[in-house]
Motif scaffolding. Structure first.
Motif, PDB file in Angstrom:
ATOM      1  N   VAL A 202       0.864  -1.182   0.000  1.00  0.00           N
ATOM      2  CA  VAL A 202       0.000   0.000   0.000  1.00  0.00           C
ATOM      3  C   VAL A 202       0.894   1.223   0.000  1.00  0.00           C
ATOM      4  CG1 VAL A 202      -1.842   1.241   1.186  1.00  0.00           C
ATOM      5  CG2 VAL A 202      -1.757  -1.258   1.290  1.00  0.00           C
ATOM      6  N   GLY A 205      -2.228   5.976  -1.370  1.00  0.00           N
ATOM      7  CA  GLY A 205      -3.647   5.784  -1.632  1.00  0.00           C
ATOM      8  C   GLY A 205      -3.936   4.728  -2.678  1.00  0.00           C
ATOM      9  N   ILE A 207      -3.455   0.356  -3.600  1.00  0.00           N
ATOM     10  CA  ILE A 207      -3.070  -0.997  -3.222  1.00  0.00           C
ATOM     11  C   ILE A 207      -2.473  -1.674  -4.451  1.00  0.00           C
ATOM     12  CG2 ILE A 207      -3.857  -3.202  -2.295  1.00  0.00           C
ATOM     13  CD1 ILE A 207      -6.240  -1.687  -1.074  1.00  0.00           C
ATOM     14  N   ALA A 227      -9.995  -3.996   4.654  1.00  0.00           N
ATOM     15  CA  ALA A 227      -8.918  -3.400   5.451  1.00  0.00           C
ATOM     16  C   ALA A 227      -9.462  -3.106   6.845  1.00  0.00           C
ATOM     17  CB  ALA A 227      -8.387  -2.132   4.803  1.00  0.00           C
ATOM     18  N   LEU A 235     -12.184  -0.544   5.255  1.00  0.00           N
ATOM     19  CA  LEU A 235     -12.533  -0.722   3.850  1.00  0.00           C
ATOM     20  C   LEU A 235     -13.207  -2.068   3.668  1.00  0.00           C
ATOM     21  CD1 LEU A 235     -12.285   0.301   0.890  1.00  0.00           C
ATOM     22  CD2 LEU A 235     -10.081  -0.908   0.775  1.00  0.00           C
ATOM     23  N   TRP A 258      -7.451   3.347  -3.362  1.00  0.00           N
ATOM     24  CA  TRP A 258      -7.970   3.531  -1.995  1.00  0.00           C
ATOM     25  C   TRP A 258      -7.772   4.996  -1.636  1.00  0.00           C
ATOM     26  CZ3 TRP A 258      -5.873   0.862   3.078  1.00  0.00           C
ATOM     27  CH2 TRP A 258      -6.798   1.100   4.123  1.00  0.00           C
ATOM     28  N   ASP A 260      -9.507   7.138   0.232  1.00  0.00           N
ATOM     29  CA  ASP A 260      -9.855   7.634   1.569  1.00  0.00           C
ATOM     30  C   ASP A 260      -9.100   6.868   2.648  1.00  0.00           C
ATOM     31  OD1 ASP A 260     -11.167   5.345   0.873  1.00  0.00           O
ATOM     32  OD2 ASP A 260     -13.055   5.860   1.863  1.00  0.00           O
ATOM     33  N   THR A 261      -7.788   6.780   2.511  1.00  0.00           N
ATOM     34  CA  THR A 261      -6.978   6.122   3.532  1.00  0.00           C
ATOM     35  C   THR A 261      -7.010   6.933   4.827  1.00  0.00           C
ATOM     36  OG1 THR A 261      -5.046   7.276   2.670  1.00  0.00           O
ATOM     37  CG2 THR A 261      -5.437   5.049   1.854  1.00  0.00           C
ATOM     38  N   ALA A 267      -3.109  -0.429   9.560  1.00  0.00           N
ATOM     39  CA  ALA A 267      -4.155  -1.219   8.925  1.00  0.00           C
ATOM     40  C   ALA A 267      -3.593  -2.526   8.371  1.00  0.00           C
ATOM     41  CB  ALA A 267      -4.812  -0.432   7.793  1.00  0.00           C
ATOM     42  N   VAL A 269      -4.468  -5.005   5.323  1.00  0.00           N
ATOM     43  CA  VAL A 269      -5.210  -5.062   4.065  1.00  0.00           C
ATOM     44  C   VAL A 269      -5.208  -6.503   3.574  1.00  0.00           C
ATOM     45  CG1 VAL A 269      -5.367  -4.187   1.713  1.00  0.00           C
ATOM     46  CG2 VAL A 269      -4.516  -2.707   3.543  1.00  0.00           C
ATOM     47  N   PHE A 289      -0.185   4.364   8.537  1.00  0.00           N
ATOM     48  CA  PHE A 289      -0.536   5.675   8.014  1.00  0.00           C
ATOM     49  C   PHE A 289      -0.170   6.718   9.068  1.00  0.00           C
ATOM     50  CE2 PHE A 289      -3.352   2.567   6.124  1.00  0.00           C
ATOM     51  CZ  PHE A 289      -3.205   2.830   4.776  1.00  0.00           C
TER      52      PHE A 289
END
Length: 350
Positions: A202, A205, A207, A227, A235, A258, A260-261, A267, A269, A289
């Motif tokens: 990732v 934003g 993957i 996620a 997610l 993605w 709207d991380t 996280a 995923v 993040f």
């Protein structure tokens, strides 16, 4: 009848009409108009001549011949199936709707996936599978205007050909264009559908992941994404069909947006892929993040505060012990005063 008396009186003279001359701009325009007209005629003639030189009518096409009477459009691609050692036959239709004859060259080619999963074919000398098994009745065909030519095609399957799908294409080239007619050839025997997802990362934003077809059948994968962060789900995307046709033994590097991380989280995923025939695969990756700009600013502020505190403690310690705050050696007069007190004390005891 008595004669008429002569006319008497004064004659009236009419003044000449004034001459109206056009303005200078109008005179210049009158001189330029013939030149513009001549130029326009020249350009129009060149345009008509150029239009007559362009090829008229639609371009030629190549596709599998119609499998039955009344089916003028034919099939979208070749589909053949046979055992090792068999010879499979079909026909290719080359249609020339234009008024002039066209010459088309024909060859076979193996198919493969590009890096992003696209369908592509090998060059003239890079085929070892279906492209090398394919033979056309003629490697070059000339089709008259408004005519269709059907070219016999044969596929000789080797005795040692492995079971499963062997995708390829018939490449037709002529008149400055190239057309690939897809061939889906299946060799009889056990069929294995196997699919894996690998190298999940990732960044920015997006993957990133890789799909690998480890079986001997062409697969159309379906992907689902999830996620989870420290505080719950981040997610959830249900399974959907990807716009990729993964050929046997091929791999494709794909991406999943993605946007709207989270701003601050850790996280996990997970990607899960499935395909017809029971193929499935799953892989996961961990992503952190962190808003680096605020964190970097805070770290610099903490370092500055710590340096100021240490400097203040050093000055306080130096003042407590009577030493200069710059770490210099004591003055000579101070040391001499201490030595004198020691000598006086020693003389008193003696």
């Amino acid at each position: 009848m008595p004669p008429m008396p002569p006319l008497t009186g004064h004659a009236t003279r009419t003044a000449p009409a004034p001459v109206v001359r056009p303005p200078a701009a109008a005179r210049r325009l009158a001189r330029v108009l013939p030149l513009l007209a001549a130029l326009w005629c020249t350009l129009a003639t060149a345009a008509v001549a150029g239009a007559t030189e362009q090829p008229s009518g639609p371009a030629w096409t190549a596709r599998p011949a119609a499998s039955g009477p009344g089916q003028d459009e034919g099939r979208p691609y070749f589909y053949l199936e046979g055992l090792p050692g068999s010879v499979l036959q079909d026909r290719l239709s080359v249609t020339n709707p234009g008024p002039e004859p066209v010459t088309v060259r024909l060859r076979g080619a193996d198919a493969y996936n590009t890096g992003d999963g696209g369908f592509a074919v090998r060059g003239a000398h890079g085929s070892t599978g279906t492209g090398s098994w394919l033979r056309t009745a003629s490697t070059e065909v000339t089709v008259p205007g408004r005519t269709r030519a059907d070219v016999p095609v044969s596929f000789t399957v080797p005795e040692d050909a492995r079971p499963g799908d062997h995708p390829g294409a018939i490449v037709a080239e002529g008149g400055g264009r190239s057309v690939g007619v897809r061939v889906q050839l299946r060799v009889g025997g056990p069929t294995l559908a196997a699919l894996t997802v690998e190298d999940v990362t990732v960044s920015g934003g997006t993957i990133h992941y890789t799909l690998v077809n480890r079986g001997n059948a062409v697969l159309v994968p379906r992907l689902s994404v999830s996620a989870d962060g420290v505080f719950g789900a981040l997610l959830r995307r249900d399974a959907r069909t990807l716009p990729v046709e993964l050929l046997p033994g091929q791999r494709a590097r794909l991406t999943e947006p993605w946007p709207d991380t989270p701003a601050l989280d850790s996280a996990t995923v997970r990607l899960r892929v499935t395909a017809a025939g029971g193929a499935h695969g799953e892989a996961a990756a961990t992503a952190a993040f962190v808003p680096w700009a605020p964190v970097t600013g805070g770290a610099l502020l903490l370092l500055g505060t710590a340096a100021a505190v240490l400097y203040g403690l050093r000055r306080r310690r130096a003042a407590r012990w009577g030493a200069p705050d710059d770490g210099a050696a004591p003055a000579p007069g101070h040391r001499q005063h201490s030595d004198e007190r020691h000598l006086v004390k020693a003389g008193a005891e003696s």
